[in-house]
Write a protein that holds these residues in place. Structure first.
Motif, PDB file in Angstrom:
ATOM      1  N   ARG A   1       0.707  -1.289   0.088  1.00  0.00           N
ATOM      2  CA  ARG A   1      -0.054  -0.187   0.145  1.00  0.00           C
ATOM      3  C   ARG A   1       0.870   1.425   0.183  1.00  0.00           C
ATOM      4  N   PHE A   2       2.019   1.278   0.661  1.00  0.00           N
ATOM      5  CA  PHE A   2       2.760   2.419   0.923  1.00  0.00           C
ATOM      6  C   PHE A   2       3.588   2.644  -0.443  1.00  0.00           C
ATOM      7  N   ALA A   3       3.941   1.535  -1.335  1.00  0.00           N
ATOM      8  CA  ALA A   3       4.773   1.833  -2.428  1.00  0.00           C
ATOM      9  C   ALA A   3       3.484   2.256  -3.506  1.00  0.00           C
ATOM     10  N   GLN A   4       2.533   1.551  -3.591  1.00  0.00           N
ATOM     11  CA  GLN A   4       1.293   2.207  -4.718  1.00  0.00           C
ATOM     12  C   GLN A   4       1.058   3.614  -4.247  1.00  0.00           C
ATOM     13  N   ALA A   5       1.031   4.434  -2.889  1.00  0.00           N
ATOM     14  CA  ALA A   5       0.844   5.558  -2.677  1.00  0.00           C
ATOM     15  C   ALA A   5       1.988   6.410  -2.845  1.00  0.00           C
ATOM     16  N   GLY A   6       3.282   5.782  -3.136  1.00  0.00           N
ATOM     17  CA  GLY A   6       4.633   6.504  -3.041  1.00  0.00           C
ATOM     18  C   GLY A   6       4.754   7.232  -2.017  1.00  0.00           C
ATOM     19  N   VAL A   7       4.673   6.618  -0.568  1.00  0.00           N
ATOM     20  CA  VAL A   7       4.764   6.954   0.686  1.00  0.00           C
ATOM     21  C   VAL A   7       5.781   6.367   1.343  1.00  0.00           C
ATOM     22  N   GLU A   8       6.852   6.859   1.969  1.00  0.00           N
ATOM     23  CA  GLU A   8       7.914   6.141   2.814  1.00  0.00           C
ATOM     24  C   GLU A   8       7.298   6.096   4.142  1.00  0.00           C
ATOM     25  N   PRO A   9       7.851   4.929   4.748  1.00  0.00           N
ATOM     26  CA  PRO A   9       7.377   4.562   6.174  1.00  0.00           C
ATOM     27  C   PRO A   9       7.760   5.737   7.070  1.00  0.00           C
ATOM     28  N   PRO A  10       6.788   6.143   8.038  1.00  0.00           N
ATOM     29  CA  PRO A  10       6.887   7.393   8.863  1.00  0.00           C
ATOM     30  C   PRO A  10       7.947   7.019   9.967  1.00  0.00           C
TER      31      PRO A  10
ATOM     32  N   ALA B   1     -12.111   3.623  -3.208  1.00  0.00           N
ATOM     33  CA  ALA B   1     -11.771   2.621  -3.367  1.00  0.00           C
ATOM     34  C   ALA B   1     -11.868   1.811  -2.055  1.00  0.00           C
ATOM     35  N   GLY B   2     -12.243   2.146  -0.855  1.00  0.00           N
ATOM     36  CA  GLY B   2     -12.361   1.491   0.227  1.00  0.00           C
ATOM     37  C   GLY B   2     -11.130   1.298   0.924  1.00  0.00           C
ATOM     38  N   GLN B   3     -10.129   2.418   0.760  1.00  0.00           N
ATOM     39  CA  GLN B   3      -8.772   2.281   1.423  1.00  0.00           C
ATOM     40  C   GLN B   3      -8.678   3.553   2.444  1.00  0.00           C
ATOM     41  N   TYR B   4      -8.268   3.082   3.589  1.00  0.00           N
ATOM     42  CA  TYR B   4      -7.936   4.020   4.674  1.00  0.00           C
ATOM     43  C   TYR B   4      -6.502   3.954   5.368  1.00  0.00           C
ATOM     44  N   GLY B   5      -6.274   5.012   6.146  1.00  0.00           N
ATOM     45  CA  GLY B   5      -4.800   4.831   6.363  1.00  0.00           C
ATOM     46  C   GLY B   5      -4.592   4.084   7.848  1.00  0.00           C
ATOM     47  N   PHE B   6      -5.712   4.308   8.628  1.00  0.00           N
ATOM     48  CA  PHE B   6      -5.417   3.834  10.098  1.00  0.00           C
ATOM     49  C   PHE B   6      -6.722   3.748  10.822  1.00  0.00           C
TER      50      PHE B   6
ATOM     51  N   LEU C   1      -8.494  14.505   8.996  1.00  0.00           N
ATOM     52  CA  LEU C   1      -7.879  13.954   8.003  1.00  0.00           C
ATOM     53  C   LEU C   1      -8.958  12.956   7.332  1.00  0.00           C
ATOM     54  N   ASP C   2      -9.985  12.488   8.223  1.00  0.00           N
ATOM     55  CA  ASP C   2     -11.136  11.482   7.741  1.00  0.00           C
ATOM     56  C   ASP C   2     -10.354  10.343   7.201  1.00  0.00           C
ATOM     57  N   ALA C   3      -9.312   9.830   7.862  1.00  0.00           N
ATOM     58  CA  ALA C   3      -8.251   8.585   7.209  1.00  0.00           C
ATOM     59  C   ALA C   3      -8.618   7.423   7.982  1.00  0.00           C
ATOM     60  N   ALA C   4      -9.780   7.210   8.876  1.00  0.00           N
ATOM     61  CA  ALA C   4      -9.951   6.059   9.447  1.00  0.00           C
ATOM     62  C   ALA C   4     -11.318   5.374   8.649  1.00  0.00           C
ATOM     63  N   PRO C   5     -11.362   4.145   8.585  1.00  0.00           N
ATOM     64  CA  PRO C   5     -12.672   3.564   7.958  1.00  0.00           C
ATOM     65  C   PRO C   5     -13.981   3.548   8.761  1.00  0.00           C
ATOM     66  N   PRO C   6     -15.204   3.339   8.350  1.00  0.00           N
ATOM     67  CA  PRO C   6     -16.063   3.571   8.812  1.00  0.00           C
ATOM     68  C   PRO C   6     -16.230   2.621  10.139  1.00  0.00           C
ATOM     69  N   GLY C   7     -16.856   2.942  11.224  1.00  0.00           N
ATOM     70  CA  GLY C   7     -16.738   1.989  12.313  1.00  0.00           C
ATOM     71  C   GLY C   7     -15.503   2.234  13.354  1.00  0.00           C
ATOM     72  N   SER C   8     -14.703   2.741  12.927  1.00  0.00           N
ATOM     73  CA  SER C   8     -13.457   2.811  13.797  1.00  0.00           C
ATOM     74  C   SER C   8     -13.612   3.528  15.035  1.00  0.00           C
TER      75      SER C   8
ATOM     76  N   ALA D   1      -7.193  -7.370   5.367  1.00  0.00           N
ATOM     77  CA  ALA D   1      -7.749  -7.175   4.397  1.00  0.00           C
ATOM     78  C   ALA D   1      -7.256  -5.995   3.227  1.00  0.00           C
ATOM     79  N   GLY D   2      -6.337  -5.358   3.867  1.00  0.00           N
ATOM     80  CA  GLY D   2      -5.760  -4.223   3.313  1.00  0.00           C
ATOM     81  C   GLY D   2      -6.574  -2.822   3.010  1.00  0.00           C
ATOM     82  N   THR D   3      -7.816  -2.793   3.717  1.00  0.00           N
ATOM     83  CA  THR D   3      -8.623  -1.619   4.055  1.00  0.00           C
ATOM     84  C   THR D   3      -8.015  -0.642   4.707  1.00  0.00           C
ATOM     85  N   THR D   4      -6.960  -0.752   5.634  1.00  0.00           N
ATOM     86  CA  THR D   4      -6.135   0.090   6.291  1.00  0.00           C
ATOM     87  C   THR D   4      -4.679  -0.423   5.823  1.00  0.00           C
TER      88      THR D   4
END
Length: 419
Positions: free
Chosen positions: A160-169, A187-192, A243-250, A264-267
Motif C-alpha cells: 500500500r505504501f509503495a502504491q501511494a509513493g509514501v515512505e514509512p513514517p 476505493a475502500g482504502q484508509y490510513g489507520f 483527515l477522515d483517514a479512518a474507516p467507517p466504524g473505527s 484485508a488491506g482496508t487500512t
C-alpha cells in the motif's frame, strides 16, 4: 507413563492432600512435609499444557516446596482474585497484570517483595526498565515480579505504501501525512483505525508515550493534561477529526475489526503487539512491515509495554515459599519454555531475549529493544475503570466532536486522580 506425566501425577496427588490446609494458600508446617503454594493464573490458550508442565518440573525438582496451580478464565480472574485477596483466602501467589497493582497494593492485599528481589541472584538478568511495571507510581518498592510482556509497535502494509509513493513514517507528522495519502474512500482504502472501542486505550497510550506524553510524572502525580499530552492527543484525534483517514466504524471498533481491516488491506497501518505477528505474516507475507511507533521528531522512541507478572498475596503464610516458585518461573529454562509456547509473549530476561528466536528474528528483536524505553500504565486505582469503560466514552465523544481533546484528557485525569 513418561517421566513428566509421572511427576505431574505425583505433584497433583501431593497438592490434593495439602491444598488449602491453612487459609492464605500455603499449607501449614507439618514437620518434614513440603509447603504447598496455591498459585492462580489465567491462560490465553486453555489447550496449552505448558503451565502444567512447568508446575510438574518444579515439583519434581523441589523437596521443600510444591505448587498447585488453579486456572481461572480471564473474564472472571480479576474479580475472583480481588475477592480472595481482600478476604485472605485462596491463592498464595498469583499471576497479575501490571495495572491491577493499583487495586491491590495500596490496600495491603499483596506483599512488598523488595527484600526477596534484592536477595534473588536472578535479579540482574531482568531487563532493567521492566522493574517499573511492578512498582506503584512514585514508589521504589517492588510488588510484582516481571514475567511476560508485550510492547506495541506499528504494522504497515509495504505494498500500500509503495502504491501511494509514501515512505514509512518515523515522526508523528509523517504518520499523519501518510494516513492522509493512503486514504481513498471511493476505493475502500484508509490510513489507520483509531480503535475507539474495547481495548483501544492501549493503542492510544502507546501513541501518547511515543508523542512525548506521560500519564504520571516522576513524583507519581497525574500528568495527562501537560502540553506534550495535549499535543499528542490532538494528533491522534486528527486522524478522524481532520483527515477522515479512518474507516467507517473505527470510532467504536474493538480489536477484531481493526485486525480484519489491516489484513484485508482496508487500512495500511495498525498499532498492536507481536501477538499479531504470525497471523499477519501468513496473511500479508513480504508486504508486512514493522516499525517503532513514530515519535514527535523521530528520536527518543517510546511505546507502551503491558506486563503479566507474579505477585505474592499478603495473606500467604509462607511468602518465602511463594517467592521460590515465582522466582523459579523467572529463571532461564522455565522462561524460555513459556516464552516460546503458545502462551508466550516476550521474555523479561536478557539471557533469553538474547537467544533464539528473539535475537535472530529482527521483528521480535525490535519488540525487545522497545522495552528499554517503553512505559506502562501506572498502577493507579482508576486505571481499571478507565480501561473498562471511561476511555471508550471519552475518546468517542472527542472523535465525534462533542468535546475537545483537552476536555477528554481532563476527564480521564480526574478519574485517575481519585483514591
Amino acid at each position: 507413563m513418561n517421566a513428566r506425566r509421572t511427576a505431574r501425577a505425583v505433584a497433583l496427588s501431593t497438592a490434593a492432600v495439602t491444598l488449602m490446609a491453612a487459609c492464605g494458600g500455603a499449607a501449614a508446617d507439618t514437620g518434614d512435609a513440603p509447603t504447598t503454594v496455591e498459585y492462580w493464573l489465567w491462560q490465553d490458550d486453555a489447550t496449552d499444557s505448558t503451565w502444567g508442565d512447568l508446575a510438574a518440573d518444579f515439583n519434581a525438582s523441589h523437596d521443600d516446596v510444591q505448587v498447585n496451580i488453579t486456572t481461572i478464565p480471564l473474564e472472571q480472574y480479576q474479580d475472583r482474585l480481588l475477592t480472595a485477596a481482600s478476604s485472605g483466602t485462596g491463592a498464595c501467589a498469583a499471576r497479575s497484570k501490571d495495572w491491577w497493582l493499583g487495586q491491590f497494593a495500596p490496600q495491603g492485599m499483596i506483599a512488598d517483595i523488595t527484600e526477596h528481589v534484592d536477595a534473588w541472584d536472578g535479579k540482574d538478568d531482568v531487563i532493567e526498565s521492566l522493574w517499573d511495571t511492578g512498582r506503584l507510581p512514585g514508589d521504589d518498592a517492588v510488588y510484582m515480579l516481571p514475567h511476560q510482556y508485550v510492547t506495541l509497535w506499528l504494522y504497515y502494509n509495504k505494498d500500500r505504501f509503495a502504491q501511494a509513493g509514501v515512505e514509512p513514517p518515523t515522526t508523528q507528522q509523517e504518520f499523519l501525512d501518510a494516513a492522509a495519502a493512503l486514504t481513498d474512500p471511493a476505493a475502500g482504502q484508509y490510513g489507520f483505525d483509531v480503535r475507539g472501542g474495547a481495548g483501544g486505550q492501549d493503542q492510544w497510550l502507546a501513541w501518547m508515550f511515543a508523542g512525548g506524553a506521560d500519564v504520571v510524572d516522576a513524583d507519581g502525580e497525574v500528568a495527562l493534561t501537560s502540553p506534550e499530552a495535549v499535543a499528542a492527543n490532538e494528533r491522534y484525534l486528527s486522524v478522524v477529526t481532520e483527515l477522515d483517514a479512518a474507516p467507517p466504524g473505527s470510532i467504536t471498533a474493538a480489536f477484531a475489526p481493526v485486525q480484519t481491516n489491516f489484513a484485508a488491506g482496508t487500512t495500511a497501518m495498525m498499532i498492536h503487539h507481536p501477538g499479531s505477528l504470525n497471523a499477519m505474516r501468513e496473511t500479508l507475507g513480504d508486504a508486512l512491515g514493522v516499525l517503532p511507533i513514530p515519535s514527535v521528531d523521530g528520536t527518543e522512541p517510546a511505546t507502551l509495554t503491558s506486563m503479566s507478572g507474579n505477585v505474592v498475596l499478603e495473606s500467604c503464610q509462607d511468602k518465602d515459599a511463594a517467592f521460590e516458585w515465582i522466582s523459579w518461573l523467572a529463571t532461564e529454562e522455565p522462561m524460555r519454555a513459556i516464552s516460546t509456547s503458545i502462551q508466550g509473549q516476550l521474555p523479561v530476561l536478557e539471557s533469553v531475549a538474547g537467544a533464539e528466536p528473539f535475537a535472530t528474528d529482527p521483528d521480535l528483536q525490535l519488540a525487545v529493544e522497545a522495552a528499554r524505553t517503553a512505559k506502562s500504565w501506572p498502577a493507579l486505582p482508576g486505571v481499571a475503570q478507565l480501561a473498562a469503560k471511561e476511555f471508550q466514552t471519552q475518546v468517542q465523544l472527542a472523535l465525534q466532536g462533542d468535546q475537545t481533546g483537552e476536555e477528554m484528557l481532563t476527564r480521564l485525569s480526574q478519574l485517575l486522580e481519585q483514591d
